[in-house]
Design an enzyme around this catalytic site. Structure first.
Site, PDB file in Angstrom:
ATOM      1  N   GLU A 183      67.552  -0.192  17.058  1.00  0.00           N
ATOM      2  CA  GLU A 183      66.506   0.762  17.421  1.00  0.00           C
ATOM      3  C   GLU A 183      66.062   1.643  16.260  1.00  0.00           C
ATOM      4  OE1 GLU A 183      70.445   2.846  18.442  1.00  0.00           O
ATOM      5  OE2 GLU A 183      69.631   0.817  18.352  1.00  0.00           O
ATOM      6  N   SER A 236      51.944  27.942  29.931  1.00  0.00           N
ATOM      7  CA  SER A 236      52.450  28.619  28.741  1.00  0.00           C
ATOM      8  C   SER A 236      51.427  28.627  27.619  1.00  0.00           C
ATOM      9  CB  SER A 236      53.717  27.918  28.245  1.00  0.00           C
ATOM     10  OG  SER A 236      53.401  26.623  27.763  1.00  0.00           O
ATOM     11  N   GLY A 238      50.897  25.784  26.140  1.00  0.00           N
ATOM     12  CA  GLY A 238      51.309  24.604  25.403  1.00  0.00           C
ATOM     13  C   GLY A 238      50.757  23.334  26.019  1.00  0.00           C
ATOM     14  N   ASP A 240      52.428  20.686  27.237  1.00  0.00           N
ATOM     15  CA  ASP A 240      53.150  20.159  28.396  1.00  0.00           C
ATOM     16  C   ASP A 240      52.690  20.791  29.710  1.00  0.00           C
ATOM     17  OD1 ASP A 240      54.542  18.931  26.336  1.00  0.00           O
ATOM     18  OD2 ASP A 240      56.141  20.424  26.361  1.00  0.00           O
ATOM     19  N   SER A 241      52.696  22.120  29.765  1.00  0.00           N
ATOM     20  CA  SER A 241      52.317  22.778  31.016  1.00  0.00           C
ATOM     21  C   SER A 241      50.839  22.555  31.319  1.00  0.00           C
ATOM     22  CB  SER A 241      52.620  24.281  30.947  1.00  0.00           C
ATOM     23  OG  SER A 241      51.870  24.911  29.932  1.00  0.00           O
ATOM     24  N   THR A 242      50.019  22.446  30.273  1.00  0.00           N
ATOM     25  CA  THR A 242      48.588  22.225  30.488  1.00  0.00           C
ATOM     26  C   THR A 242      48.323  20.843  31.075  1.00  0.00           C
ATOM     27  OG1 THR A 242      48.029  23.703  28.662  1.00  0.00           O
ATOM     28  CG2 THR A 242      46.331  22.156  29.367  1.00  0.00           C
TER      29      THR A 242
END
Length: 535
Positions: A183, A236, A238, A240-242
């Site tokens: 990997e 936040s 950011g 991710d939350s968006t």
């Protein structure tokens, strides 16, 4: 993503503690195959419930001879043989297969670490299909033990140049093993070996697409949230939350209510900039709550990093509960769900390492949206991104029409600047100094045209004062550190190699512009051994 939706095609990784384990997950997903990682010591039921078509046993730091060496559960071999599940052991995983199926593993006469050359010794169209006997390749080894006697029915497929077993296989039992790490990029042909194993030997279909993930998550959200239920989303600012909010908004529409909390730990002018983006570009229903005084008063005098995270997590929930009560008065129904942008690395890094004997902590970090939430929280969690890596979230965001400029934003931790000020965040004017330094650093990176080359960049306020000379006077002021890393998923990272002139310019500008700073340091530590954030 419910396991049933991908059960006929899932590749399950059992994690035995290797620093590369989650890289296996990412590599497999890059082949458009869904992979999932769980602890190597998970119960047999946890494995069978996922009904995988392939199981990969990861590497790890343990020796199979140790009394506390982690292993797959009782009944595992019988289960995979009965159900025709393919098994691939990597490094420690290979040794586990050899030992548990009747072979012998011993301490190697010559330990093998780093780049090694292996040679194909068996022409069978198996692990090295398309290769001929005598063909060689460079691989990345990391082992002290080695297989010295194989179980019945197993054959050696490749050996290292020192003669150690490098690959084994038993096609009839569907067991395979690699003593090296395919990997990692240091094994140049490793990805081709994984691709051949999964697609040609195991017959896995490469059909996992982010659009399918989006559609499946929308179904899951709609089945979870009742037709009259309202949902809160903690934004936040950011990526991710968006993306999480945009996905949930697509699923339930105006029953989603977003709240952006200014906890006093945000970057320079973050509140104004983020709220403008939400309203102008994303058209999300967002309420801004300024709770900076509340957060900072609770953090006053607190120096322990984990305690800071817990306090911040608790205060967020207090805000969300109050916001929910306000919505109840407005709609006559209190929201019961809270959306958060938890990612797969967040979940992984908040879990105990296999073989540690711990049932929970010894975490790398506890995020406010994973490890910092109070046990008595009244809101139920919706975490639609919890099985995705950061780059996958950005891909999902593109499908959801989130502006690319927003998706390219560097990650920002849930606890904000609290994890970039070791010690008491409320002491002196540490927060103001850090905001100014960070703004200068990030703007310089953008001006240099290298922002998109960097995974994450930020400044750290150091709890030390140093002697300096400014304006022909002796000073005793603060030191700050700059950190910038490159990464693919945040699980591992390397420091970014800035040009000397860039660093010289930034250092001068910080010392000349920010009152109270007379020394600038550069963090050149990779992950591991450090984490990306300082706390």
């Amino acid at each position: 993503m419910e396991s049933q939706t991908v059960k006929s095609n899932i590749v399950l990784i059992l994690d035995y503690g290797s620093q590369y384990t989650h890289l296996i997950t990412r590599r497999i997903r890059s082949l458009s195959i869904f992979s999932l990682c769980i602890s190597g010591t998970s119960s047999l039921k946890s494995i069978t419930d996922l009904n995988p078509s392939v199981i990969i046993l990861s590497g790890g730091p343990h020796s199979v001879h140790s009394p506390d060496a982690p292993s797959f559960p009782d009944g595992f071999v019988e289960y995979v043989e009965k159900n025709g599940v393919f098994v691939l052991g990597i490094c420690y995983g290979l040794q586990l297969i050899v030992q548990k199926l009747g072979g012998e593993v011993a301490i190697g006469e010559k330990q093998e670490y780093g780049r090694m050359v292996i040679e194909v010794v068996k022409d069978c169209g198996g692990l090295f299909g398309g290769k001929n006997i005598g063909d060689k390749q460079v691989v990345w080894m990391s082992h002290g033990d080695e297989a010295v006697k194989l179980p019945h029915g197993f054959e050696v497929a490749a050996r290292s140049e020192q003669g150690a077993v490098a690959a084994v296989e038993n096609p009839n039992k569907r067991f395979y093993g690699l003593q090296y790490h395919p990997e990692v990029t240091h094994s140049p042909e490793g990805m081709e070996t994984l691709r051949h194993f999964l697609l040609n030997i195991c017959g896995v279909e490469a059909g996992w697409k982010m659009k399918d993930v989006m559609e499946e998550e929308i179904k899951v959200i709609r089945s979870m949230v009742g037709p009259q239920d309202h949902v809160i989303c903690a934004l936040s600012g950011g990526v991710d939350s968006t993306v999480a909010a945009t996905l949930v908004h697509k699923a339930i529409g105006d029953r989603l209510h977003c709240v952006f909390v200014d906890n006093g730990l945000l970057r320079y002018k973050e509140q104004e900039r983020v709220m403008e983006t939400f309203e102008r570009d994303l058209h999300l229903p967002v309420t801004c709550v300024d709770a900076s005084v509340q957060f900072l008063s609770e953090l006053k005098g607190v120096t322990d990093p984990e305690k800071k995270r817990k306090i911040i997590g608790k205060e967020f929930i207090v805000i969300f509960d109050a916001f929910a009560n306000g919505l109840q008065k407005k709609f006559g129904r209190k929201p019961t769900y809270l959306v958060q942008g938890t990612l797969y690395p967040d979940v992984i890094e908040s879990c105990p390492p296999p073989g540690s004997g711990r049932t929970h902590s010894h975490t790398i970090k506890s995020h406010h949206n994973v490890g910092g939430l109070p046990k008595d929280m009244k809101l139920k969690l919706i975490e639609p991104l919890k099985l995705l890596f950061k780059d996958e979230v950005r891909e999902l965001g593109k499908i959801l029409d989130v502006p690319v400029s927003f998706l390219k934003r560097h990650p920002f931790p849930g606890p904000g600047l609290a994890v970039r000020i070791p010690g008491d965040v409320t002491q002196g004017n540490a927060l103001d100094i850090l905001r100014q330094v960070d703004e200068i650093f990030i703007q310089a990176i953008k001006d240099a045209g290298i922002y998109d080359e960097i995974w994450q960049a930020f400044a750290v306020f150091l709890p030390v004062k140093t002697t300096g000379v400014q304006g022909d006077q002796r000073t005793h002021s603060n030191a700050v550190a700059l950190r910038a890393v490159t990464s693919q998923d945040g699980m591992t990272a390397d420091w970014y190699y800035f040009e000397h002139k860039f660093l010289d310019d930034v250092s001068r500008k910080i010392c000349n512009s920010v009152r109270g700073v007379n020394r600038v340091c550069l963090d050149i530590t990779s992950k591991p051994p450090s984490t990306i954030e300082w706390e």
